[in-house]
Design a protein around this motif. Structure first.
Motif, PDB file in Angstrom:
ATOM      1  N   ASP A   3       0.769  -1.005   0.022  1.00 40.47           N
ATOM      2  CA  ASP A   3      -0.098   0.186   0.077  1.00 40.47           C
ATOM      3  C   ASP A   3       0.780   1.327   0.009  1.00 40.47           C
ATOM      4  O   ASP A   3       0.387   2.359  -0.222  1.00 40.47           O
ATOM      5  CB  ASP A   3      -0.872   0.012   1.219  1.00 40.47           C
ATOM      6  N   THR A   4       1.971   1.211   0.313  1.00 43.94           N
ATOM      7  CA  THR A   4       3.047   2.235   0.322  1.00 43.94           C
ATOM      8  C   THR A   4       4.266   2.265  -0.649  1.00 43.94           C
ATOM      9  O   THR A   4       4.323   1.390  -1.348  1.00 43.94           O
ATOM     10  CB  THR A   4       3.591   2.594   1.685  1.00 43.94           C
ATOM     11  N   ARG A   5       4.897   3.380  -0.819  1.00 44.42           N
ATOM     12  CA  ARG A   5       5.879   3.664  -1.704  1.00 44.42           C
ATOM     13  C   ARG A   5       7.227   4.028  -0.703  1.00 44.42           C
ATOM     14  O   ARG A   5       7.832   5.091  -1.140  1.00 44.42           O
ATOM     15  CB  ARG A   5       5.562   4.611  -2.632  1.00 44.42           C
ATOM     16  N   ARG A   6       7.381   3.249   0.175  1.00 42.12           N
ATOM     17  CA  ARG A   6       8.623   3.648   1.058  1.00 42.12           C
ATOM     18  C   ARG A   6       9.851   3.681   0.605  1.00 42.12           C
ATOM     19  O   ARG A   6      10.669   4.212   1.025  1.00 42.12           O
ATOM     20  CB  ARG A   6       8.418   2.890   2.613  1.00 42.12           C
ATOM     21  N   PHE A   7       9.969   3.054  -0.590  1.00 39.91           N
ATOM     22  CA  PHE A   7      11.473   2.853  -1.223  1.00 39.91           C
ATOM     23  C   PHE A   7      11.754   3.621  -2.520  1.00 39.91           C
ATOM     24  O   PHE A   7      12.307   2.925  -3.344  1.00 39.91           O
ATOM     25  CB  PHE A   7      11.797   1.226  -1.115  1.00 39.91           C
ATOM     26  N   GLU A   8      10.710   4.603  -2.702  1.00 40.33           N
ATOM     27  CA  GLU A   8      10.717   5.266  -3.928  1.00 40.33           C
ATOM     28  C   GLU A   8      12.034   5.732  -4.519  1.00 40.33           C
ATOM     29  O   GLU A   8      12.613   6.525  -3.251  1.00 40.33           O
ATOM     30  CB  GLU A   8       9.657   6.506  -3.801  1.00 40.33           C
ATOM     31  N   GLY A   9      12.740   5.489  -5.260  1.00 40.81           N
ATOM     32  CA  GLY A   9      14.139   6.017  -5.712  1.00 40.81           C
ATOM     33  C   GLY A   9      15.324   5.201  -5.125  1.00 40.81           C
ATOM     34  O   GLY A   9      16.407   5.779  -5.279  1.00 40.81           O
ATOM     35  N   HIS A  10      14.871   4.268  -4.130  1.00 39.65           N
ATOM     36  CA  HIS A  10      16.041   3.430  -3.582  1.00 39.65           C
ATOM     37  C   HIS A  10      16.650   2.538  -4.416  1.00 39.65           C
ATOM     38  O   HIS A  10      16.044   1.754  -5.201  1.00 39.65           O
ATOM     39  CB  HIS A  10      15.531   2.808  -2.273  1.00 39.65           C
ATOM     40  N   GLY A  11      17.779   2.430  -4.414  1.00 44.65           N
ATOM     41  CA  GLY A  11      18.699   1.332  -5.053  1.00 44.65           C
ATOM     42  C   GLY A  11      18.861   0.191  -3.957  1.00 44.65           C
ATOM     43  O   GLY A  11      19.350   0.393  -2.946  1.00 44.65           O
ATOM     44  N   VAL A  12      18.526  -1.064  -4.384  1.00 46.68           N
ATOM     45  CA  VAL A  12      18.437  -1.952  -3.542  1.00 46.68           C
ATOM     46  C   VAL A  12      19.219  -3.437  -4.001  1.00 46.68           C
ATOM     47  O   VAL A  12      19.045  -3.670  -4.944  1.00 46.68           O
ATOM     48  CB  VAL A  12      16.950  -2.595  -3.161  1.00 46.68           C
ATOM     49  N   LEU A  13      19.927  -4.092  -3.435  1.00 44.87           N
ATOM     50  CA  LEU A  13      20.585  -5.085  -3.500  1.00 44.87           C
ATOM     51  C   LEU A  13      20.200  -6.318  -2.606  1.00 44.87           C
ATOM     52  O   LEU A  13      20.350  -5.994  -1.365  1.00 44.87           O
ATOM     53  CB  LEU A  13      22.301  -5.119  -3.633  1.00 44.87           C
ATOM     54  N   ILE A  14      19.774  -7.482  -3.084  1.00 44.24           N
ATOM     55  CA  ILE A  14      19.368  -8.639  -2.219  1.00 44.24           C
ATOM     56  C   ILE A  14      20.223  -9.799  -2.804  1.00 44.24           C
ATOM     57  O   ILE A  14      20.233 -10.060  -3.826  1.00 44.24           O
ATOM     58  CB  ILE A  14      18.063  -8.626  -2.506  1.00 44.24           C
ATOM     59  N   THR A  15      20.818 -10.319  -1.865  1.00 43.94           N
ATOM     60  CA  THR A  15      21.631 -11.842  -2.099  1.00 43.94           C
ATOM     61  C   THR A  15      20.710 -12.989  -1.791  1.00 43.94           C
ATOM     62  O   THR A  15      19.697 -12.812  -1.048  1.00 43.94           O
ATOM     63  CB  THR A  15      22.725 -11.908  -1.202  1.00 43.94           C
ATOM     64  N   GLY A  16      20.745 -13.849  -2.419  1.00 40.16           N
ATOM     65  CA  GLY A  16      20.123 -15.244  -2.258  1.00 40.16           C
ATOM     66  C   GLY A  16      18.574 -14.922  -2.913  1.00 40.16           C
ATOM     67  O   GLY A  16      17.632 -15.259  -2.124  1.00 40.16           O
ATOM     68  N   ALA A  17      18.556 -14.088  -3.779  1.00 42.31           N
ATOM     69  CA  ALA A  17      17.215 -13.463  -4.018  1.00 42.31           C
ATOM     70  C   ALA A  17      16.457 -14.399  -5.292  1.00 42.31           C
ATOM     71  O   ALA A  17      15.401 -13.890  -5.743  1.00 42.31           O
ATOM     72  CB  ALA A  17      17.207 -12.081  -4.360  1.00 42.31           C
ATOM     73  N   ALA A  18      16.738 -15.506  -5.720  1.00 46.08           N
ATOM     74  CA  ALA A  18      16.349 -16.234  -6.814  1.00 46.08           C
ATOM     75  C   ALA A  18      14.853 -16.810  -6.269  1.00 46.08           C
ATOM     76  O   ALA A  18      14.092 -16.658  -7.308  1.00 46.08           O
ATOM     77  CB  ALA A  18      17.473 -17.291  -7.418  1.00 46.08           C
ATOM     78  N   ARG A  19      14.956 -17.237  -5.244  1.00 44.43           N
ATOM     79  CA  ARG A  19      13.947 -17.826  -4.648  1.00 44.43           C
ATOM     80  C   ARG A  19      13.515 -17.508  -3.285  1.00 44.43           C
ATOM     81  O   ARG A  19      14.556 -16.882  -2.810  1.00 44.43           O
ATOM     82  CB  ARG A  19      13.855 -19.158  -4.869  1.00 44.43           C
TER      83      ARG A  19
END
Length: 265
Positions: A3-19
């Protein structure tokens, strides 16, 4: 959809993110406006996950990344910064969990080293590479993914030791990074229905009664907690552990059931 857009414009890196938890977190943060780099040792699966997000109109890229390799980690961080213009959030979800041998004395150094190298040292490698970029944004956040295995005996000696180490690493990094405006927190999941449990529905049904809330977790449950800790809603939270386990470690349901059974006999 969030419901929110708390990460508008944020660059995010996630590891182990295939599943699993990593993929659910990528979707949650992207739904809230983030541009997400989906990384995983399995590059093609990372690309599949990122493609699914793009098909939903979300901003996602993929990159193969082995957190056991420093050069691979540094390349992933550099890719995120170049692609997004900044790196605001790092989520360390990659882990290795080698099944225990029947007797601990039959375990190998290689299996022990692999679980610690990926789960604990891999997280350290990612934090080390990302911290200067997170500090540069003035709103940087790291969320590490731990496990209830760090709190109680659920088996898996090396994995559990590595996850326990993440608690200490989270606290020491929080103290180090706070003056630079970067928050570091840990989320500790209980049993979560991921691919690790594929084909083991009977096992999940067996552990379900141990959870006071009456079910095992879903990846989205953990993604929601990660999103909170990574967001400005948690702006005054650092160095903490948020346990998301349906009450498993707070309530000894097996003990209570045994006592009630005896009192009713």
């Amino acid at each position: 959809m969030a419901d929110t857009r708390r990460f508008e414009g944020h660059g995010v890196l996630i590891t182990g993110a295939a599943r699993g938890i990593g993929a659910a977190t990528a979707r949650r943060l992207a739904e809230e406006g983030a541009r997400v780099l989906v990384t995983d040792r399995d590059g093609p699966e990372a690309e599949r996950t990122a493609a699914e997000l793009r098909e939903c109109g979300l901003a996602a890229e993929a990159l193969g990344c082995d957190v056991a390799d420093r050069a691979s980690v540094e390349a992933a961080v550099a890719h995120a910064v170049a692609a997004f213009g900044s790196l605001d959030v790092l989520v360390n979800s990659a882990a290795s969990c080698t099944p225990d041998t029947d007797l601990v004395e039959d375990g190998t150094d290689e299996a022990w080293d692999r679980d610690l190298d990926v789960t604990l040292t891999g997280t350290y490698r990612c934090c080390r590479a990302a911290l200067p970029h997170l500090a540069a944004t003035g709103r940087g956040a790291i969320v590490n993914v731990g496990s209830v295995n760090a709190l109680q005996d659920f088996g898996n000696h090396a994995y559990s030791a590595a996850k326990a180490g993440l608690g200490s690493l989270t606290r020491t990094l929080a103290g180090h990074a706070a003056p630079r405006g970067v928050r570091v927190n840990l989320v500790t999941p209980g049993t979560v229905r991921t691919s690790a449990w594929e084909g083991r529905d009977a096992d999940l049904d067996a552990v379900r009664p141990l959870y006071p809330l009456g079910r095992v977790g879903e990846p989205e449950d953990i993604a929601a907690a990660i999103a909170f800790l990574a967001s400005r809603d948690a702006a005054w939270i650092t160095g903490t552990t948020l346990t998301v386990d349906g009450g498993l470690t707070a309530v000894n349901t097996g003990f209570l059931a045994a006592v009630r059974h005896q009192s009713e006999a």
